[in-house]
Design a protein around this motif. Sequence first.
Motif, mmCIF file in Angstrom:
data_model
loop_
_atom_site.group_PDB
_atom_site.id
_atom_site.type_symbol
_atom_site.label_atom_id
_atom_site.label_comp_id
_atom_site.label_asym_id
_atom_site.label_seq_id
_atom_site.Cartn_x
_atom_site.Cartn_y
_atom_site.Cartn_z
ATOM 1 N N GLY A 222 0.809 -1.218 0.000
ATOM 2 C CA GLY A 222 0.000 0.000 0.000
ATOM 3 C C GLY A 222 0.837 1.260 0.000
ATOM 4 N N GLY A 223 2.114 1.112 0.337
ATOM 5 C CA GLY A 223 3.009 2.265 0.323
ATOM 6 C C GLY A 223 3.132 2.881 -1.057
ATOM 7 N N ALA A 224 2.820 2.099 -2.093
ATOM 8 C CA ALA A 224 2.868 2.636 -3.456
ATOM 9 C C ALA A 224 1.900 3.797 -3.612
ATOM 10 C CB ALA A 224 2.540 1.537 -4.459
ATOM 11 N N LEU A 225 0.756 3.713 -2.939
ATOM 12 C CA LEU A 225 -0.220 4.807 -2.986
ATOM 13 C C LEU A 225 0.318 6.038 -2.269
ATOM 14 C CD1 LEU A 225 -3.042 5.860 -3.705
ATOM 15 C CD2 LEU A 225 -3.850 4.940 -1.526
ATOM 16 N N ILE A 226 1.023 5.828 -1.167
ATOM 17 C CA ILE A 226 1.634 6.945 -0.443
ATOM 18 C C ILE A 226 2.613 7.672 -1.357
ATOM 19 C CG2 ILE A 226 3.062 7.617 1.525
ATOM 20 C CD1 ILE A 226 2.096 5.165 2.998
ATOM 21 N N GLY B 200 13.340 6.387 -5.452
ATOM 22 C CA GLY B 200 14.368 5.369 -5.682
ATOM 23 C C GLY B 200 14.353 4.317 -4.586
ATOM 24 N N SER B 201 14.255 4.764 -3.336
ATOM 25 C CA SER B 201 14.188 3.824 -2.208
ATOM 26 C C SER B 201 12.888 3.026 -2.258
ATOM 27 C CB SER B 201 14.284 4.593 -0.878
ATOM 28 O OG SER B 201 15.504 5.319 -0.802
ATOM 29 N N GLY B 202 11.817 3.679 -2.716
ATOM 30 C CA GLY B 202 10.551 2.982 -2.868
ATOM 31 C C GLY B 202 10.641 1.878 -3.906
ATOM 32 N N LEU B 203 11.399 2.118 -4.967
ATOM 33 C CA LEU B 203 11.592 1.100 -6.005
ATOM 34 C C LEU B 203 12.307 -0.123 -5.427
ATOM 35 C CD1 LEU B 203 11.461 0.165 -8.949
ATOM 36 C CD2 LEU B 203 13.611 1.400 -9.351
ATOM 37 N N VAL B 204 13.332 0.125 -4.615
ATOM 38 C CA VAL B 204 14.046 -0.984 -3.963
ATOM 39 C C VAL B 204 13.087 -1.764 -3.071
ATOM 40 C CG1 VAL B 204 15.890 -1.604 -2.346
ATOM 41 C CG2 VAL B 204 16.251 0.236 -4.001
ATOM 42 N N GLY B 205 12.280 -1.037 -2.289
ATOM 43 C CA GLY B 205 11.306 -1.690 -1.428
ATOM 44 C C GLY B 205 10.260 -2.451 -2.221
ATOM 45 N N GLY B 206 9.873 -1.903 -3.378
ATOM 46 C CA GLY B 206 8.887 -2.570 -4.223
ATOM 47 C C GLY B 206 9.406 -3.899 -4.760
ATOM 48 N N ILE B 207 10.674 -3.912 -5.155
ATOM 49 C CA ILE B 207 11.291 -5.152 -5.629
ATOM 50 C C ILE B 207 11.340 -6.176 -4.500
ATOM 51 C CG2 ILE B 207 13.434 -6.187 -6.484
ATOM 52 C CD1 ILE B 207 13.968 -3.508 -7.933
ATOM 53 N N ASP C 162 8.043 -0.698 11.059
ATOM 54 C CA ASP C 162 6.788 -1.037 10.391
ATOM 55 C C ASP C 162 6.421 -2.501 10.617
ATOM 56 O OD1 ASP C 162 4.540 -0.680 8.750
ATOM 57 O OD2 ASP C 162 5.634 -1.390 6.990
ATOM 58 N N GLY C 163 6.027 -2.807 11.866
ATOM 59 C CA GLY C 163 5.672 -4.180 12.174
ATOM 60 C C GLY C 163 4.296 -4.342 12.785
ATOM 61 N N ALA D 130 -5.608 -3.336 10.525
ATOM 62 C CA ALA D 130 -5.254 -2.778 9.227
ATOM 63 C C ALA D 130 -5.965 -3.473 8.072
ATOM 64 C CB ALA D 130 -3.752 -2.866 9.011
ATOM 65 N N GLN D 131 -6.436 -2.659 7.129
ATOM 66 C CA GLN D 131 -6.995 -3.178 5.884
ATOM 67 C C GLN D 131 -5.908 -3.359 4.830
ATOM 68 O OE1 GLN D 131 -10.146 0.219 6.149
ATOM 69 N NE2 GLN D 131 -10.933 -1.243 4.660
ATOM 70 N N VAL D 132 -4.770 -2.693 5.051
ATOM 71 C CA VAL D 132 -3.662 -2.748 4.107
ATOM 72 C C VAL D 132 -2.370 -2.402 4.834
ATOM 73 C CG1 VAL D 132 -3.923 -0.342 3.393
ATOM 74 C CG2 VAL D 132 -2.855 -1.971 1.821
ATOM 75 N N PHE D 133 -1.270 -2.990 4.398
ATOM 76 C CA PHE D 133 0.052 -2.672 4.931
ATOM 77 C C PHE D 133 0.824 -1.863 3.889
ATOM 78 C CE2 PHE D 133 -0.508 -7.000 7.067
ATOM 79 C CZ PHE D 133 -1.077 -6.435 8.197
ATOM 80 N N MET D 134 1.755 -1.043 4.351
ATOM 81 C CA MET D 134 2.519 -0.242 3.392
ATOM 82 C C MET D 134 3.607 -1.042 2.702
ATOM 83 S SD MET D 134 5.150 2.287 5.408
ATOM 84 C CE MET D 134 4.023 3.019 6.579
ATOM 85 N N GLY D 135 4.137 -2.081 3.369
ATOM 86 C CA GLY D 135 5.202 -2.861 2.772
ATOM 87 C C GLY D 135 6.514 -2.086 2.741
ATOM 88 N N ASP D 136 7.546 -2.746 2.264
ATOM 89 C CA ASP D 136 8.859 -2.092 2.170
ATOM 90 C C ASP D 136 8.847 -0.953 1.163
ATOM 91 O OD1 ASP D 136 9.663 -3.910 3.990
ATOM 92 O OD2 ASP D 136 11.239 -4.825 2.772
ATOM 93 N N VAL D 137 7.969 -1.024 0.171
ATOM 94 C CA VAL D 137 7.888 0.047 -0.831
ATOM 95 C C VAL D 137 7.559 1.378 -0.160
ATOM 96 C CG1 VAL D 137 5.439 -0.389 -1.314
ATOM 97 C CG2 VAL D 137 6.854 0.721 -3.040
ATOM 98 N N GLY D 138 6.815 1.329 0.936
ATOM 99 C CA GLY D 138 6.490 2.547 1.660
ATOM 100 C C GLY D 138 7.468 2.843 2.767
ATOM 101 N N ALA D 139 7.803 1.826 3.565
ATOM 102 C CA ALA D 139 8.644 2.040 4.744
ATOM 103 C C ALA D 139 10.062 2.503 4.388
ATOM 104 C CB ALA D 139 8.697 0.763 5.571
ATOM 105 N N LEU D 140 10.688 1.830 3.440
ATOM 106 C CA LEU D 140 12.049 2.226 3.044
ATOM 107 C C LEU D 140 12.056 3.627 2.440
ATOM 108 C CD1 LEU D 140 13.466 -1.071 1.445
ATOM 109 C CD2 LEU D 140 14.109 -0.047 3.635
#
Length: 360
Positions: free
Chosen positions: A75-79, A107-114, A195-196, A261-271
């Motif tokens: 969900g961090g992609a939306l952020i 750029g950090s979001g891209l790493v988290g997304g991968i 983010d746990g 939570a209905q959604v988590f941000m994931g590493d794409v958001g946290a990183l």
Amino acid sequence: MLVALFELLSENYSFFNVFQYLTLRAILGALTALGISMVFGPLMIRKLTKLKIGQSIRDDGPQTHLVKAGTPTMGGALILLSIAISTLLWGDLSNHYVWLVLFVTLGSGLVGGIDDYIKLKYSNSKGLSAKWKYLSLSLIAFIAATILFATANSAVETTFYFPVFKDWFWQMGWLFIPWAYLVIVGSSNAVNLTDGLDGLAIMPTIMVAAALGIFSYLTGNIKFASYLGIPYVHDVGEIAIFCGTIFGAGLGFLWFNTYPAQVFMGDVGALALGAALGVVAVVIRQEIVLAIMGGVFVMEAVSVILQVASFKMTGRRIFRMAPIHHHFELKGWAEPKVIVRFWIITIILVLIGLATLKVR
């Protein structure tokens, strides 16, 4: 983007001059990011659920977390989308700081997304190997630090400042590069470790971003900076708009991320958000203040370091589980209690950080 348009319109209609004010554009940026998050949040959750992009839960974690398996993540992609669109709309795109913070964040979001993608593809919680994740984040941070050093127009921009002591500072020279690199990478990983739990990382991020936005505005105003005894950095006030978009996007995401939570941000958001806070602190020369206000992030990261070091050296663990929020869960604290108490700690630390503006 809109700044240039309103500047043209102001030549014939004086009303549009109001959009030149940083404070107004920061508020509008926050509201725009909030609106995007709130409007597209439900659509994103439905889409992630349909694609079965669900969270994998660690087997060695608290058993109460097993019910969270399958909750939509990334969900961090939306952020990030909310931040990027709002910053591009309300920020001055001729300002190089705007592009720099967006580069580090996305750029950090891209790493988290991968990392998230690998977790989902192979249905495990490990994701991208620690080596490749660290190298990727390091490259982004190193590029940003080098650009800041190369484009510095005054000694202030590469000087280390310590809050409270107005006359205590250190001109770092080329050492600014490794220092900035460590702050960005460290902040990114610290927020990721936090983010746990539901809403645990996003609310402190919102509060710290808001406070850094205030620092950005004051640091970019020569009169305020001189009066408060803080470093003046030309053109850095524009970063207040970026901080405002983090605030707005984060609030919108929290609406769906709050317990349960209905959604988590994931590493794409946290990183990405951690790196964003780190690079903003570097740009406005307030790294120590970031460590104070983001004390919860620091505590989470230190708990992991101590746990690993203790186990390797003595074979014993200091905490029941690291990061430390899991330690309190295993002690019997309900998840909402851990979350809210960490929020309260952050509020106190942010107020302390803001107090350093005058106590110099």
